[in-house]
Design a protein around this motif. Structure first.
Motif, PDB file in Angstrom:
ATOM      1  N   ILE A 120       0.888  -1.138  -0.057  1.00  5.22           N
ATOM      2  CA  ILE A 120      -0.057  -0.051  -0.115  1.00  5.22           C
ATOM      3  C   ILE A 120       0.994   1.454  -0.038  1.00  5.22           C
ATOM      4  O   ILE A 120       1.581   1.604   1.068  1.00  5.22           O
ATOM      5  N   LYS A 121       0.844   1.934  -1.124  1.00  6.67           N
ATOM      6  CA  LYS A 121       1.733   3.009  -1.252  1.00  6.67           C
ATOM      7  C   LYS A 121       0.763   4.223  -1.595  1.00  6.67           C
ATOM      8  O   LYS A 121       1.310   5.531  -1.325  1.00  6.67           O
ATOM      9  N   THR A 122      -0.429   4.257  -1.790  1.00  8.91           N
ATOM     10  CA  THR A 122      -1.413   5.242  -2.278  1.00  8.91           C
ATOM     11  C   THR A 122      -2.445   4.983  -1.703  1.00  8.91           C
ATOM     12  O   THR A 122      -3.345   3.842  -1.419  1.00  8.91           O
ATOM     13  N   ILE A 123      -3.115   6.026  -1.032  1.00  7.77           N
ATOM     14  CA  ILE A 123      -4.505   6.025  -0.420  1.00  7.77           C
ATOM     15  C   ILE A 123      -5.401   7.044  -1.094  1.00  7.77           C
ATOM     16  O   ILE A 123      -4.981   8.176  -1.021  1.00  7.77           O
ATOM     17  N   ALA A 124      -6.677   6.892  -1.242  1.00  6.39           N
ATOM     18  CA  ALA A 124      -7.733   7.668  -1.504  1.00  6.39           C
ATOM     19  C   ALA A 124      -9.061   7.691  -0.457  1.00  6.39           C
ATOM     20  O   ALA A 124      -9.293   6.513  -0.019  1.00  6.39           O
ATOM     21  N   ILE A 125      -9.515   8.807  -0.339  1.00  7.10           N
ATOM     22  CA  ILE A 125     -10.404   8.775   0.725  1.00  7.10           C
ATOM     23  C   ILE A 125     -11.743   9.684   0.070  1.00  7.10           C
ATOM     24  O   ILE A 125     -11.488  10.604  -0.534  1.00  7.10           O
ATOM     25  N   ILE A 126     -12.947   8.786   0.083  1.00 13.25           N
ATOM     26  CA  ILE A 126     -14.042   9.672  -0.402  1.00 13.25           C
ATOM     27  C   ILE A 126     -14.898   9.590   0.663  1.00 13.25           C
ATOM     28  O   ILE A 126     -15.284   8.677   1.323  1.00 13.25           O
ATOM     29  N   LEU A 127     -15.512  11.090   0.806  1.00 12.69           N
ATOM     30  CA  LEU A 127     -16.202  11.332   1.701  1.00 12.69           C
ATOM     31  C   LEU A 127     -17.458  12.079   1.537  1.00 12.69           C
ATOM     32  O   LEU A 127     -17.245  12.737   0.590  1.00 12.69           O
ATOM     33  N   ASP A 128     -18.378  12.479   2.425  1.00  9.57           N
ATOM     34  CA  ASP A 128     -19.400  13.380   2.004  1.00  9.57           C
ATOM     35  C   ASP A 128     -19.373  14.403   3.069  1.00  9.57           C
ATOM     36  O   ASP A 128     -18.784  14.332   4.152  1.00  9.57           O
ATOM     37  N   ILE A 129     -19.889  15.693   2.721  1.00 10.00           N
ATOM     38  CA  ILE A 129     -19.875  16.733   3.812  1.00 10.00           C
ATOM     39  C   ILE A 129     -20.305  16.603   4.981  1.00 10.00           C
ATOM     40  O   ILE A 129     -19.894  16.868   6.044  1.00 10.00           O
ATOM     41  N   LYS A 130     -21.239  15.493   4.910  1.00 10.48           N
ATOM     42  CA  LYS A 130     -21.885  15.379   6.478  1.00 10.48           C
ATOM     43  C   LYS A 130     -20.718  14.452   7.299  1.00 10.48           C
ATOM     44  O   LYS A 130     -20.751  14.710   8.627  1.00 10.48           O
ATOM     45  N   ASN A 131     -19.644  14.058   6.662  1.00 12.61           N
ATOM     46  CA  ASN A 131     -18.609  13.098   7.569  1.00 12.61           C
ATOM     47  C   ASN A 131     -17.329  13.876   7.298  1.00 12.61           C
ATOM     48  O   ASN A 131     -16.463  13.356   7.780  1.00 12.61           O
ATOM     49  N   TYR A 132     -17.471  15.087   6.844  1.00 12.96           N
ATOM     50  CA  TYR A 132     -16.061  15.923   6.740  1.00 12.96           C
ATOM     51  C   TYR A 132     -15.276  16.099   8.081  1.00 12.96           C
ATOM     52  O   TYR A 132     -14.094  16.201   8.145  1.00 12.96           O
ATOM     53  N   LYS A 133     -16.181  16.293   9.149  1.00 13.28           N
ATOM     54  CA  LYS A 133     -15.447  16.493  10.561  1.00 13.28           C
ATOM     55  C   LYS A 133     -14.605  15.207  10.767  1.00 13.28           C
ATOM     56  O   LYS A 133     -13.719  15.330  11.580  1.00 13.28           O
ATOM     57  N   TYR A 134     -14.783  14.046  10.362  1.00 15.69           N
ATOM     58  CA  TYR A 134     -13.814  12.949  10.398  1.00 15.69           C
ATOM     59  C   TYR A 134     -12.548  12.777   9.691  1.00 15.69           C
ATOM     60  O   TYR A 134     -11.992  11.700   9.663  1.00 15.69           O
ATOM     61  N   LEU A 135     -12.608  13.813   8.609  1.00 17.88           N
ATOM     62  CA  LEU A 135     -11.555  13.740   7.661  1.00 17.88           C
ATOM     63  C   LEU A 135     -10.223  13.604   8.506  1.00 17.88           C
ATOM     64  O   LEU A 135      -8.995  12.743   8.045  1.00 17.88           O
ATOM     65  N   GLU A 136     -10.015  14.348   9.389  1.00 21.09           N
ATOM     66  CA  GLU A 136      -8.582  14.102   9.860  1.00 21.09           C
ATOM     67  C   GLU A 136      -8.492  12.932  10.749  1.00 21.09           C
ATOM     68  O   GLU A 136      -7.144  12.383  10.625  1.00 21.09           O
ATOM     69  N   VAL A 137      -9.248  12.499  11.255  1.00 21.08           N
ATOM     70  CA  VAL A 137      -9.157  11.165  11.734  1.00 21.08           C
ATOM     71  C   VAL A 137      -8.962   9.955  10.724  1.00 21.08           C
ATOM     72  O   VAL A 137      -7.960   9.135  10.716  1.00 21.08           O
ATOM     73  N   LEU A 138      -9.557   9.952   9.580  1.00 18.28           N
ATOM     74  CA  LEU A 138      -9.404   9.153   8.346  1.00 18.28           C
ATOM     75  C   LEU A 138      -8.039   9.361   7.727  1.00 18.28           C
ATOM     76  O   LEU A 138      -7.377   8.254   7.257  1.00 18.28           O
ATOM     77  N   LYS A 139      -7.387  10.403   7.892  1.00 15.36           N
ATOM     78  CA  LYS A 139      -5.902  10.623   7.397  1.00 15.36           C
ATOM     79  C   LYS A 139      -4.877   9.920   8.229  1.00 15.36           C
ATOM     80  O   LYS A 139      -3.862   9.766   7.631  1.00 15.36           O
ATOM     81  N   GLN A 140      -5.178   9.530   9.429  1.00 19.68           N
ATOM     82  CA  GLN A 140      -4.425   8.550  10.444  1.00 19.68           C
ATOM     83  C   GLN A 140      -3.899   7.566   9.559  1.00 19.68           C
ATOM     84  O   GLN A 140      -2.764   7.052   9.901  1.00 19.68           O
ATOM     85  N   VAL A 141      -4.749   6.930   8.857  1.00 18.76           N
ATOM     86  CA  VAL A 141      -4.544   5.640   7.968  1.00 18.76           C
ATOM     87  C   VAL A 141      -3.062   5.827   7.191  1.00 18.76           C
ATOM     88  O   VAL A 141      -2.168   5.065   7.322  1.00 18.76           O
ATOM     89  N   GLY A 142      -3.017   7.073   6.621  1.00 17.35           N
ATOM     90  CA  GLY A 142      -1.815   7.093   5.681  1.00 17.35           C
ATOM     91  C   GLY A 142      -0.725   7.623   6.688  1.00 17.35           C
ATOM     92  O   GLY A 142       0.362   6.945   6.378  1.00 17.35           O
ATOM     93  N   GLU A 143      -0.811   8.143   7.733  1.00 16.89           N
ATOM     94  CA  GLU A 143       0.256   8.432   8.824  1.00 16.89           C
ATOM     95  C   GLU A 143       0.578   7.190   9.464  1.00 16.89           C
ATOM     96  O   GLU A 143       1.971   6.837   9.641  1.00 16.89           O
ATOM     97  N   GLN A 144      -0.218   6.213   9.637  1.00 18.02           N
ATOM     98  CA  GLN A 144      -0.027   5.126  10.382  1.00 18.02           C
ATOM     99  C   GLN A 144       1.024   4.204   9.319  1.00 18.02           C
ATOM    100  O   GLN A 144       1.648   3.254   9.800  1.00 18.02           O
TER     101      GLN A 144
END
Length: 174
Positions: free
Chosen positions: A31-55
């Motif tokens: 796994i070298k690339t990640i894409a996240i698709i979310l909707d505006i209702k779940n925008y508040k979780y974007l920083e949490v979801l970005k943790q996958v790339g950091e991990q």
């Protein structure tokens, strides 16, 4: 309203056709690339979801983000790609070049974190050329490789996803 219903029905037919095709295989150890698709209702979780790339020790350039909004609006603080129903034709074809390019990129891990019944996002998920597609609703089983039932808890979703990836990496090295 009727027009939107017709458009969403066309989307569902296209999703079914696209879900039948497997795009490519990806090993969790590659796994070298990640894409996240979310909707505006779940925008508040974007920083949490970005943790996958950091991990996974990925660089910021290895993370692509697309967010669905009902209407074309600017979202304060968001620098990723936005899309809406206007970016998809009545025949469920993508008519936005940036969005089309997003779907054609080779993505190793695609995370879809939206409401269960977001047909436009499911269509984009189906179009994406991703090795592993992860989401959180059983209803989308045909689209996804992994389903992590986490309700609206993005941290549980991320923790479970990282846990699965680590366990699969270990089992591949045995």
């Amino acid at each position: 309203m009727i027009f939107k219903g017709i458009k969403l029905a066309a989307f569902k037919r296209k999703i079914a056709r696209l879900a039948e095709n497997k795009y490519r295989e990806t090993s969790v150890s590659s796994i070298k690339t990640i894409a996240i698709i979310l909707d505006i209702k779940n925008y508040k979780y974007l920083e949490v979801l970005k943790q996958v790339g950091e991990q996974l020790d990925l660089q910021e350039d290895d993370l692509k983000i697309a967010m669905y909004t009902e209407k074309s609006i600017d979202v304060e603080g968001y620098k990723g790609m936005l899309f809406s129903l206007k970016d998809i034709s009545l025949t469920a074809e993508i008519n936005n070049s940036e969005l089309s390019d997003f779907t054609k990129q080779d993505i190793d891990l695609l995370i879809t974190f939206t409401d269960e019944n977001n047909t436009a996002v499911h269509l984009l998920t189906a179009y994406c050329n991703a090795g592993i597609k992860v989401g959180r609703f059983q209803k989308n089983e045909a689209l996804l490789d992994w389903i992590i039932k986490s309700e609206d808890n993005a941290q549980v979703f991320v923790d479970e996803l990282i846990n699965y990836i680590k366990k699969l990496k270990l089992s591949q090295h045995e």
